[in-house]
Design an enzyme around this catalytic site. Structure first.
Site, PDB file in Angstrom:
ATOM      1  N   SER A  36       0.967  -1.199   0.194  1.00  0.00           N
ATOM      2  CA  SER A  36       0.231  -0.048   0.059  1.00  0.00           C
ATOM      3  C   SER A  36       1.160   1.781   0.123  1.00  0.00           C
ATOM      4  CB  SER A  36      -1.011   0.270   1.160  1.00  0.00           C
ATOM      5  OG  SER A  36      -1.494  -1.279   0.769  1.00  0.00           O
ATOM      6  N   HIS A  67      -3.494   0.630  -4.579  1.00  0.00           N
ATOM      7  CA  HIS A  67      -3.192  -0.547  -5.448  1.00  0.00           C
ATOM      8  C   HIS A  67      -2.824  -1.335  -6.881  1.00  0.00           C
ATOM      9  CE1 HIS A  67      -1.558  -3.464  -1.845  1.00  0.00           C
ATOM     10  NE2 HIS A  67      -2.441  -2.030  -0.975  1.00  0.00           N
ATOM     11  N   HIS A  89      -6.392  -9.141  -1.540  1.00  0.00           N
ATOM     12  CA  HIS A  89      -6.490  -9.326   0.255  1.00  0.00           C
ATOM     13  C   HIS A  89      -6.975 -10.804   0.666  1.00  0.00           C
ATOM     14  CE1 HIS A  89      -4.502  -5.783  -0.370  1.00  0.00           C
ATOM     15  NE2 HIS A  89      -3.457  -5.804   0.515  1.00  0.00           N
ATOM     16  N   TYR A  91      -8.959 -10.099   3.512  1.00  0.00           N
ATOM     17  CA  TYR A  91      -9.761  -9.980   4.147  1.00  0.00           C
ATOM     18  C   TYR A  91     -10.390  -8.947   2.746  1.00  0.00           C
ATOM     19  CZ  TYR A  91      -6.996  -5.040   2.806  1.00  0.00           C
ATOM     20  OH  TYR A  91      -6.157  -4.498   2.574  1.00  0.00           O
ATOM     21  N   GLU A  92     -10.161  -9.088   1.505  1.00  0.00           N
ATOM     22  CA  GLU A  92     -11.889  -9.370   0.363  1.00  0.00           C
ATOM     23  C   GLU A  92     -11.954 -10.235   0.145  1.00  0.00           C
ATOM     24  OE1 GLU A  92      -9.312  -6.856  -3.042  1.00  0.00           O
ATOM     25  OE2 GLU A  92      -7.745  -7.406  -1.812  1.00  0.00           O
ATOM     26  N   ALA A 119       2.023  -2.427   4.289  1.00  0.00           N
ATOM     27  CA  ALA A 119       2.497  -1.264   4.999  1.00  0.00           C
ATOM     28  C   ALA A 119       2.061  -2.268   6.072  1.00  0.00           C
ATOM     29  CB  ALA A 119       1.162  -0.143   4.697  1.00  0.00           C
ATOM     30  N   MET A 216      -1.487  -7.037   7.391  1.00  0.00           N
ATOM     31  CA  MET A 216      -2.662  -7.972   7.262  1.00  0.00           C
ATOM     32  C   MET A 216      -2.318  -8.313   4.474  1.00  0.00           C
ATOM     33  SD  MET A 216      -5.889  -5.635   7.355  1.00  0.00           S
ATOM     34  CE  MET A 216      -5.550  -3.773   8.960  1.00  0.00           C
ATOM     35  N   SER A 217      -1.286  -8.244   5.047  1.00  0.00           N
ATOM     36  CA  SER A 217      -0.838  -9.437   4.243  1.00  0.00           C
ATOM     37  C   SER A 217       0.358 -10.167   4.022  1.00  0.00           C
ATOM     38  CB  SER A 217      -0.650  -8.554   3.015  1.00  0.00           C
ATOM     39  OG  SER A 217       0.872  -7.826   3.026  1.00  0.00           O
ATOM     40  N   ASN A 240       2.698   3.495  10.881  1.00  0.00           N
ATOM     41  CA  ASN A 240       1.780   3.613  12.191  1.00  0.00           C
ATOM     42  C   ASN A 240       2.308   3.620  12.893  1.00  0.00           C
ATOM     43  OD1 ASN A 240      -0.110   2.141  10.939  1.00  0.00           O
ATOM     44  ND2 ASN A 240      -0.707   2.094  12.939  1.00  0.00           N
ATOM     45  N   HIS A 252      -6.565   4.582   6.904  1.00  0.00           N
ATOM     46  CA  HIS A 252      -5.818   3.746   5.738  1.00  0.00           C
ATOM     47  C   HIS A 252      -5.876   4.685   5.069  1.00  0.00           C
ATOM     48  CE1 HIS A 252      -4.627   1.211   2.552  1.00  0.00           C
ATOM     49  NE2 HIS A 252      -5.732   1.751   1.110  1.00  0.00           N
TER      50      HIS A 252
HETATM   51  N1  HPA Z   1      -2.621  -2.563  11.640  1.00  0.00           N
HETATM   52  C1  HPA Z   1      -3.062  -3.743  10.828  1.00  0.00           C
HETATM   53  N2  HPA Z   1      -2.212  -3.230   9.517  1.00  0.00           N
HETATM   54  C2  HPA Z   1      -1.719  -2.585   8.748  1.00  0.00           C
HETATM   55  C3  HPA Z   1      -1.931  -1.308  10.088  1.00  0.00           C
HETATM   56  C4  HPA Z   1      -2.152  -1.274  11.485  1.00  0.00           C
HETATM   57  O1  HPA Z   1      -1.384  -0.893  11.860  1.00  0.00           O
HETATM   58  N3  HPA Z   1      -0.629  -0.518   9.399  1.00  0.00           N
HETATM   59  C5  HPA Z   1      -0.804  -0.498   8.185  1.00  0.00           C
HETATM   60  N4  HPA Z   1      -1.030  -1.762   7.826  1.00  0.00           N
END
Ligand code: HPA
Length: 277
Positions: A36, A67, A89, A91-92, A119, A216-217, A240, A252
């Site tokens: 990302s 993406h 992903h 989660y999709e 990310a 998440m990947s 973050n 996001h």
């Molecule tokens: N958690 C999960 N996935 C992420 C985060 C997070 O804090 N930041 C960017 N992708």
């Protein structure tokens, strides 16, 4: 995709046959998956030839902002590479098998190595947004695995993961970062299903489990690469502090903005790394 959605070796060969000539590369040294906000690495590729995911059998059009959804062949740091700008992903709603399918296609194209980027949230308390982290190992906490079901031809049933992120490639990334004066932390990436960001308690749990970053990947892709015998290296961009570490809610947009800020250092680092493969 014909019949059931198998996303195995035969489908990977079909996809590879569909893109091989269009990518215009003959001996790519690595495949590169862009996370990302890190898609601008594609701008560094010389002689880029792009194939939209919608034109690749078994691929899907990406739905997540940031993406792009293209496979790109060209030269980076003077070496041939294939980029995957866009992921599927879990989660999709995709299975782990679908999420990792592009890696099987890279393998079918003869690509010997995989570079993954993502990310991630910082689990290590000292991490600030914008830091780059060399992935030294991962925790697959998605509850899914891309290797369940029949063993694909050329793959092993029980792949060894004791050095899933290749020590020599890790050293090469560290040396490249040092040469460029780019700070590069090292840590363990925890891959969760998502799509919600974690609770503060989950971040504390991850910390105790030995994770330094959470996303998440990536983990499904790296597992398939291990099963195919590809050498893997990877970098997380900490976008973050994890939930509960900083007081602000996560979103996001913040992830994307941090990607844009770190894109230059990330791009220079990956280019130098690739030039030495
Ligand atoms: N958690 C999960 N996935 C992420 C985060 C997070 O804090 N930041 C960017 N992708």
């Amino acid at each position: 995709m014909t019949g059931s959605e198998s996303h195995g070796t035969i489908d990977a060969r079909r996809a590879a046959d569909a893109v091989r000539d269009r990518l215009g590369v003959t001996a790519p040294v690595t495949g590169i998956i862009l996370g990302s906000g890190l898609g601008t690495l594609a701008d560094r590729v010389e002689g880029a030839r792009r194939v939209p995911y919608g034109e690749i059998p078994g691929f899907h059009a990406p739905k997540v902002e940031g993406h792009r959804g293209e496979m790109i062949g060209g030269r980076l740091g003077g070496r041939e590479v294939i980029l995957l700008a866009g992921r599927f992903h879990m989660y999709e709603g995709y299975t782990a098998r679908v999420a990792a399918f592009p890696v099987r296609v890279l393998h079918a194209l003869g690509v010997p190595r995989l570079f993954v980027s993502n990310a991630a949230g910082g689990v290590r308390r000292s991490f600030a947004a914008g830091e780059l982290m060399l992935i030294v190992d991962h925790l697959n906490l998605t509850g899914q695995n891309p290797l369940t079901g029949p063993v694909e031809s050329g793959e092993t049933r029980f792949p060894d993961m004791s050095a899933a992120y290749h020590p020599r490639l890790r050293e090469l990334l560290v040396a490249s970062a040092q040469a460029l004066g780019i700070p590069l932390a090292r840590g363990v990436y925890a891959g969760l299903l998502g799509p919600n960001f974690e609770t503060p308690s989950e971040v504390r749990m991850l910390e105790r489990m030995g994770a330094d970053a959470v996303g998440m990947s990536t983990v499904a892709e790296v597992i398939v690469a291990a099963a195919c015998g590809m050498e893997v290296a990877g970098i997380s961009l900490i976008t973050n502090p994890g939930a509960g570490i900083s007081a602000t809610p996560l979103n996001h947009v913040e992830v994307m903005e941090e990607g844009a800020r770190a894109a230059d250092a990330f791009g220079r680092l990956v280019e130098r790394y690739v030039s030495q493969l």
